[in-house]
Design a protein around this motif. Structure first.
Motif, short mmCIF file in Angstrom:
data_model
loop_
_atom_site.label_atom_id
_atom_site.label_comp_id
_atom_site.label_asym_id
_atom_site.label_seq_id
_atom_site.Cartn_x
_atom_site.Cartn_y
_atom_site.Cartn_z
N TYR A 368 112.81 50.32 13.34
CA TYR A 368 114.25 50.22 13.07
C TYR A 368 115.04 50.28 14.37
O TYR A 368 116.04 49.58 14.55
CB TYR A 368 114.69 51.34 12.13
CG TYR A 368 116.14 51.22 11.71
CD1 TYR A 368 116.55 50.24 10.81
CD2 TYR A 368 117.10 52.08 12.25
CE1 TYR A 368 117.88 50.12 10.44
CE2 TYR A 368 118.43 51.96 11.88
CZ TYR A 368 118.81 50.97 10.99
OH TYR A 368 120.14 50.85 10.63
N LEU A 369 114.59 51.11 15.31
CA LEU A 369 115.22 51.18 16.64
C LEU A 369 115.12 49.82 17.34
O LEU A 369 116.09 49.36 17.96
CB LEU A 369 114.56 52.27 17.48
CG LEU A 369 115.05 52.42 18.92
CD1 LEU A 369 116.54 52.76 18.95
CD2 LEU A 369 114.23 53.49 19.66
N HIS A 370 113.98 49.19 17.23
CA HIS A 370 113.77 47.86 17.82
C HIS A 370 114.76 46.86 17.25
O HIS A 370 115.41 46.10 17.99
CB HIS A 370 112.33 47.43 17.54
CG HIS A 370 112.01 46.02 17.96
ND1 HIS A 370 112.16 44.94 17.12
CD2 HIS A 370 111.55 45.51 19.14
CE1 HIS A 370 111.81 43.84 17.75
NE2 HIS A 370 111.42 44.15 18.98
N ARG A 395 109.78 47.78 25.88
CA ARG A 395 108.72 48.72 25.55
C ARG A 395 108.42 48.70 24.05
O ARG A 395 107.26 48.81 23.63
CB ARG A 395 109.10 50.12 26.02
CG ARG A 395 109.13 50.29 27.53
CD ARG A 395 109.20 51.75 27.93
NE ARG A 395 110.46 52.38 27.53
CZ ARG A 395 111.56 52.39 28.24
NH1 ARG A 395 111.59 51.76 29.43
NH2 ARG A 395 112.65 53.01 27.80
N LEU A 396 109.46 48.56 23.25
CA LEU A 396 109.25 48.47 21.80
C LEU A 396 108.59 47.15 21.43
O LEU A 396 107.79 47.08 20.49
CB LEU A 396 110.59 48.63 21.08
CG LEU A 396 111.22 50.03 21.19
CD1 LEU A 396 112.63 50.02 20.63
CD2 LEU A 396 110.35 51.07 20.48
N GLU A 397 108.91 46.08 22.19
CA GLU A 397 108.22 44.80 21.99
C GLU A 397 106.73 44.96 22.28
O GLU A 397 105.88 44.43 21.56
CB GLU A 397 108.83 43.74 22.92
CG GLU A 397 110.12 43.14 22.43
CD GLU A 397 109.88 42.03 21.42
OE1 GLU A 397 109.39 40.95 21.80
OE2 GLU A 397 110.15 42.27 20.23
N ASP A 418 116.77 58.70 6.62
CA ASP A 418 116.70 59.65 7.74
C ASP A 418 116.41 58.92 9.06
O ASP A 418 116.99 59.24 10.10
CB ASP A 418 115.62 60.70 7.49
CG ASP A 418 116.01 61.70 6.43
OD1 ASP A 418 117.23 61.78 6.13
OD2 ASP A 418 115.11 62.37 5.90
N ASP A 419 115.50 57.94 9.00
CA ASP A 419 115.20 57.14 10.20
C ASP A 419 116.45 56.44 10.70
O ASP A 419 116.75 56.44 11.91
CB ASP A 419 114.11 56.11 9.90
CG ASP A 419 112.75 56.75 9.63
OD1 ASP A 419 112.47 57.81 10.23
OD2 ASP A 419 111.99 56.18 8.82
N LYS A 420 117.19 55.85 9.79
CA LYS A 420 118.41 55.13 10.17
C LYS A 420 119.44 56.07 10.77
O LYS A 420 120.12 55.73 11.75
CB LYS A 420 118.99 54.41 8.95
CG LYS A 420 118.12 53.29 8.43
CD LYS A 420 118.75 52.62 7.21
CE LYS A 420 117.87 51.49 6.67
NZ LYS A 420 118.47 50.84 5.49
N ASP A 421 119.55 57.27 10.19
CA ASP A 421 120.53 58.24 10.69
C ASP A 421 120.16 58.69 12.11
O ASP A 421 121.01 58.79 12.99
CB ASP A 421 120.59 59.44 9.75
CG ASP A 421 121.61 60.46 10.21
OD1 ASP A 421 122.81 60.11 10.28
OD2 ASP A 421 121.20 61.59 10.51
N VAL A 422 118.87 58.98 12.32
CA VAL A 422 118.41 59.42 13.64
C VAL A 422 118.65 58.32 14.69
O VAL A 422 119.14 58.58 15.79
CB VAL A 422 116.92 59.82 13.60
CG1 VAL A 422 116.38 60.03 15.01
CG2 VAL A 422 116.73 61.07 12.77
N VAL A 423 118.31 57.08 14.35
CA VAL A 423 118.50 55.97 15.28
C VAL A 423 119.98 55.77 15.58
O VAL A 423 120.38 55.53 16.73
CB VAL A 423 117.86 54.68 14.72
CG1 VAL A 423 118.31 53.47 15.53
CG2 VAL A 423 116.35 54.80 14.71
#
Length: 433
Positions: A368-370, A395-397, A418-423
């Motif tokens: 999701y960060l990517h 790096r994510l690539e 939660d993942d979306k909120d953290v990102v």
């Protein structure tokens, strides 16, 4: 750097800096002296032709001798029975002697002086000896204008370049003492009388490097006695004998100029320039060491920024500390901070840290960060995005490639709120200290 090149056995090395300066100083001294001598005598000849001297005075006799010299190649003389020429006594007295320095050298270059000029031409333009020897007289271009700075067109010929690539022209401007065109101006002045004599006899011999042979005869290289054209086989020996230098300088000088000073091909292909002139040269090799080292260090630093350095593991490790992106196995000893001080780097740098551990529970959040970083590109523009987010995205690539399409697709499908909120908090900088 991986390109394979054949080994080249170079016959000569470039001149060392002190040798190069020594050769240049010697060439400048010899040619400058000749140029000033011919320039002064040319002015005297013009004044004589304008009637500026009292008839039969010493200056008048010198002017008359110079006029005869310009027309015939010899000062006034008589022929002895054995065919030898003897300068008429009154002109010997007026000129100061009957040796070459008092007679024909007043208007013409000697063999050594012509060689000194060729050395300077090689140093200035990176030409080889054959090209200099056969160079046609440079002409002022039609677009030079009426200003004080003439532009010359040099017509160069090099048959070894292959059919269809024999000829090349260069334009050089004489805009001052340090301009390349100034040497052409001086060369034209120093050879003007010799060239006029030769071209009057044969217009096809309109070449720049014309000089007076001290011993003209049946072996004279030019069809127009007493002049020679271009470089002779013994010209280098005459130069060495007069200067006291060692080693024929033209080939080594050209290599020095093109490999170390101009650093570009001189009538060669780029491949020939690299393989024959540059790579085998010890001075280039020595000078390249810090440059290659700096490039390698720069490449390493760049790789450390854009290549994933975190370790992939199958599950969380005991003692690991969770971060917004990965687990940290050694928070106190970070490569981004002083030892024992704790890590102060952004959590976006975790993927660039060898202390980081990535296990399957991190995959959805990093996927999701990517995607989130990628979406910023259209908002920020390429230049700002690359500067601020490019390394983290690369790096994510790299992580995406290592995990494979199947794992990555599954990670995208498992992204939680939660993942979306953290990102979101990470991108907004809310985790920064």
């Amino acid at each position: 750097m991986a390109k394979r090149l054949p080994a080249v056995k170079s016959r000569e090395r470039a001149l060392a800096p002190d040798e190069f300066q020594e050769v240049r100083a010697a060439a400048r001294k010899i040619f400058r002296s000749a140029h000033l001598r011919i320039q002064a005598n040319t002015a005297h000849l013009h004044q004589w032709r304008a009637g500026g001297f009292e008839p039969q005075s010493r200056d008048w006799l010198v002017g008359e001798a110079l006029n005869t010299l310009a027309r015939t190649g010899y000062v006034p003389h008589i022929l002895r029975k054995n065919g030898a020429k003897r300068t008429i006594r009154k002109y010997v007295t007026a000129l100061g002697g009957d040796s070459a320095q008092w007679t024909w050298m007043r208007l013409f270059l000697s063999r050594t002086e012509a060689y000194a000029l060729s050395v300077l031409l090689v140093m200035e333009f990176g030409l080889n000896a054959t090209v200099v020897s056969n160079m046609r007289t440079p002409r002022t271009t039609s677009d030079s204008g009426s200003g004080e700075f003439p532009t010359y067109r040099m017509e160069l010929e090099k048959p070894r370049r292959g059919a269809g690539r024999y000829f090349e022209s260069r334009n050089v401007t004489d805009s001052g003492a340090d301009a390349p065109g100034r040497l052409i101006t001086q060369a034209l002045e120093a050879t003007s009388h010799a060239r006029s004599f030769v071209t009057a006899a044969d217009a096809s011999l309109d070449l720049l490097l014309v000089w007076r042979n001290s011993q003209p005869g049946p072996r004279n290289l030019s069809p127009v006695t007493p002049f020679s054209i271009g470089l002779t086989k013994n010209a280098a020996d005459c130069w060495l004998n007069e200067t006291g230098l060692t080693g024929a300088p033209l080939r080594r000088t050209r290599k020095t100029v093109n490999a170390l000073h101009r650093r570009e091909p001189g009538q060669n292909s780029q491949e020939t320039h690299d393989s024959v002139y540059v790579l085998p040269e010890p001075q280039v090799q020595e000078a390249s060491v810090p440059i290659i080292a700096e490039g390698a260090e720069s490449a390493l630093a760049h790789a450390q920024q854009v290549v994933l350095r975190a370790q992939l593991v199958v599950s969380a490790e005991a003692g690991g500390q969770e971060t917004p992106t990965v687990d940290c196995s050694d928070y106190e000893n970070s490569p981004f901070s002083a030892p024992g001080m704790g890590c102060s780097a952004s959590f976006l740098m975790c993927t660039a840290c060898p202390n980081a551990r990535i296990h399957p529970q991190h995959h959805p959040r990093l996927a999701y960060l990517h995607r989130s970083i990628s979406s910023l590109r259209s908002v920020l523009g390429d230049e700002i995005w690359v500067d601020e987010w490019g390394s983290a995205f690369m790096r994510l690539e790299d992580l995406k490639v290592r995990l494979g399409d199947a794992v990555w697709t599954d990670a995208v499908a498992r992204v939680s709120s939660d993942d979306k909120d953290v990102v979101s908090r990470l991108l907004e900088g809310k985790y920064d200290l």
